[in-house]
Write a protein that holds these residues in place. Sequence first.
Motif, mmCIF file in Angstrom:
data_model
loop_
_atom_site.group_PDB
_atom_site.id
_atom_site.type_symbol
_atom_site.label_atom_id
_atom_site.label_comp_id
_atom_site.label_asym_id
_atom_site.label_seq_id
_atom_site.Cartn_x
_atom_site.Cartn_y
_atom_site.Cartn_z
ATOM 1 N N ALA A 47 -7.486 -9.850 1.783
ATOM 2 C CA ALA A 47 -6.383 -10.392 2.579
ATOM 3 C C ALA A 47 -6.509 -9.952 4.034
ATOM 4 N N LEU A 48 -6.930 -8.710 4.246
ATOM 5 C CA LEU A 48 -7.070 -8.189 5.601
ATOM 6 C C LEU A 48 -8.174 -8.917 6.360
ATOM 7 N N GLU A 49 -9.251 -9.288 5.662
ATOM 8 C CA GLU A 49 -10.322 -10.048 6.303
ATOM 9 C C GLU A 49 -9.819 -11.419 6.735
ATOM 10 N N ARG A 50 -9.028 -12.030 5.894
ATOM 11 C CA ARG A 50 -8.503 -13.360 6.216
ATOM 12 C C ARG A 50 -7.516 -13.289 7.380
ATOM 13 N N GLN A 51 -6.719 -12.221 7.426
ATOM 14 C CA GLN A 51 -5.747 -12.085 8.505
ATOM 15 C C GLN A 51 -6.423 -11.847 9.843
ATOM 16 N N GLN A 412 -5.428 2.114 7.802
ATOM 17 C CA GLN A 412 -3.964 2.173 7.787
ATOM 18 C C GLN A 412 -3.384 0.970 7.052
ATOM 19 N N ALA A 413 -3.888 -0.224 7.355
ATOM 20 C CA ALA A 413 -3.375 -1.430 6.701
ATOM 21 C C ALA A 413 -3.712 -1.446 5.219
ATOM 22 N N ASP A 417 -1.037 -1.813 2.248
ATOM 23 C CA ASP A 417 -1.026 -3.038 1.441
ATOM 24 C C ASP A 417 -1.458 -2.795 0.000
ATOM 25 N N ASP A 418 -2.523 -2.003 -0.184
ATOM 26 C CA ASP A 418 -3.093 -1.844 -1.524
ATOM 27 C C ASP A 418 -2.510 -0.666 -2.301
ATOM 28 N N PHE A 419 -2.002 0.347 -1.586
ATOM 29 C CA PHE A 419 -1.541 1.553 -2.271
ATOM 30 C C PHE A 419 -0.077 1.888 -1.992
ATOM 31 N N GLY A 420 0.552 1.138 -1.098
ATOM 32 C CA GLY A 420 1.954 1.377 -0.800
ATOM 33 C C GLY A 420 2.220 2.690 -0.098
ATOM 34 N N VAL A 421 1.225 3.194 0.653
ATOM 35 C CA VAL A 421 1.368 4.470 1.358
ATOM 36 C C VAL A 421 1.324 4.203 2.861
ATOM 37 N N ASP A 422 2.429 4.485 3.538
ATOM 38 C CA ASP A 422 2.477 4.323 4.989
ATOM 39 C C ASP A 422 1.990 5.609 5.654
#
Length: 716
Positions: A47-51, A412-413, A417-422
């Motif tokens: 998803a990050l690559e597409r964004q 960071q993203a 996105d994948d682990f729910g850790v900010d």
Amino acid sequence: MHTLNLGILAHVDAGKTSLTERLLHAAGVIDEIGSVDDGSTQTDSLALERQRGITIKSAVVSFVVDDIAVNLIDTPGHPDFIAEVERVLGVLDGAVLVISAVEGVQAQSRVLMRTLRRLRIPTLVFVNKIDRAGARYGTLLGSIAERLAPGIVAMGGAEGLGTRDARSAPFAADDTAFTTDLVDLLTSRDDALLAAYVNAPETVSYRRLRDALAAQTGQALVHPVFFGSAATGAGVAELIAGITELLPTAQGDAQAPASGTVFKIDRGPAGEKAAYVRMVSGTVRTRDVLTFRGADGRESVGKVSAIGVFDGGAEVRSTSVGAGRIGTLHGLGDIRIGDTIGEAAAKPVRHHFAPPTLETVVVPGRDTDRGALLLALGRLAEQDPLIGLRQDDVRQEVSVSLYGEVQKEVIQATLADDFGVDVTFRETTTICLERPVGSGAAFEIIDKDPNPFLATVGLRVDPAPTGSGVEFRREVELGSMPYSFMRAVEETVLTTLDQGIHGWRVTDCTVTMTHSGYWPRQSHSHAVFDKTMSSTAGDFRNLTPLVLMSALRRAGTTVYEPLHHFRIELPSDTFGTLMPVLARLRAVPGTPDMSGTTCVLEGEIPAARVHELQQLLPGLTRGEGVLESAFAQYRPVVGPAPERPRTDNDPLHRKEYLLRTSRGGAAGACGGGAGPAGHAPDPPALSATSDRGRRSRSSPARRSGMTECPCALPRS
């Protein structure tokens, strides 16, 4: 059917993912060409690559041309993700390096081609975007020959440059200029062909020239250049023909023992591992029990639960994967990137690019997320070992290594996105390294103060040539004590050198084991093992850091910081504005090359200052400055050496170290230091009792004849 494992490499935005889409379309694998901007390509699946419209992870797709099955590996172009490219290089049969006809040869293009040539990977060059305004032909060929590789030959011309109707015009056998170029290029590298051409030119047919071109391309001596456009499809048919004719297919005996290299690790939705493996020889089948080994000597065994191969642009299930092919192996829970499976004939993935030169501390948004953060970073490190997790238990911090700021944003993203850790990051700092200045030696003797461990260890540290890494040698005979103890010393030496006198990784040195000794396994009269009377591997693991750091202190170290080579193209009238800024950033520029209204300036700059220069350059050059930079070398730090906080038990401070590691935490063992460098003490007089366990001279330990001082040690 033959197999060709083909890598597509390029500087970011040169169009390699678009070229991958066009190749799949031309081969009939996909009906509609995806768009990088729309996020609809086959290989940018994240998803990050597409964004973001960039490739972050390498991806494998497959297509068939004639009787060749091509496994095409699309790699990231951004330098922050060079680790993905590195892992792919070891599994390629050939490569296509994509160059933009507009931007030309860029920094990453040069880094990639330099590495491809060093590894002798057969490489074609595809000049993309001939339909874009500003596209070049003749001057770009000259730039490729000058800045990438001298052994190039254009396989066709380009017509209608800079227009939507731009097309490739392949050279034919009756093109005298083309055949003359071929003869000049090929005979300069083939004495037999030169002799044939000089003595009987009529015998050197066009077919013979094409065969010689394929042979020299396969040896990575020459690099054919194709022109075209991935957007319009111009020149793609000619490139495909060049791939099948000029690049060698995979070799390997399917009947030999199974052997392969793991170059990528993914995890499925349920967390299951999938290991991407290039098979060198043999065949792996479902339910096979495989042995796989790491470069660090680690060895594991696992059972293959499922196999995937690449067919028609996608991964499909298979019962086996054979020599020369790429497949995914499931069920091997302990497998890692770089492991070799089966027989050791497969070469492990080696480092071809410089390691990351930056690091930052990752800070969880909530204290309660620390455990989840460590788990998530562990998963990311599994897929990219070069992010180099560094955990500091004292400060409750974890650091990651980086190639650049974009990689930090991606981490960071991904964590969010994948682990729910900010998370947030502290300021990015430079990763330095240490090199020994001279030689230093130290040793400690078993049962002799101040040594509290049941082990004798002596080590000498010597400087080694730049780039040689760390080598461990022995001056003691391998049989002088159990191999597990020898191995414990070697492994601990390599681990301890991750943090030198100033806290940085120590490299380019030779560590030689000069003394060894141990107490054999002892027991009481009722055959109960007595650990207090017997040496264990733990004794050697605990003593080795003390001895090694004593030797390293005597050798002395210098801290080196990473430098990048930069190339700036800017308007000539802004040169004077830029120079004071370069001086403030500690850059060392060379002589400027003034050409009309344009100035080209090259030089070196500390890696830590590259990002700042990138941010300042547009304002200094009216937005017209173009910066290229790539790692160049390490140089000694000027001024006080920067210190890096330690994350180990700190063998530089003996008392605190022994409190954490001593068998009994004996306070009396904290005084003194290792023996003087290069000089063994006199053999200790044997006393009736010792202060460790009160053993008598006639105890089993004494009667066994174990070595207790260097005089009794076998040496080679």
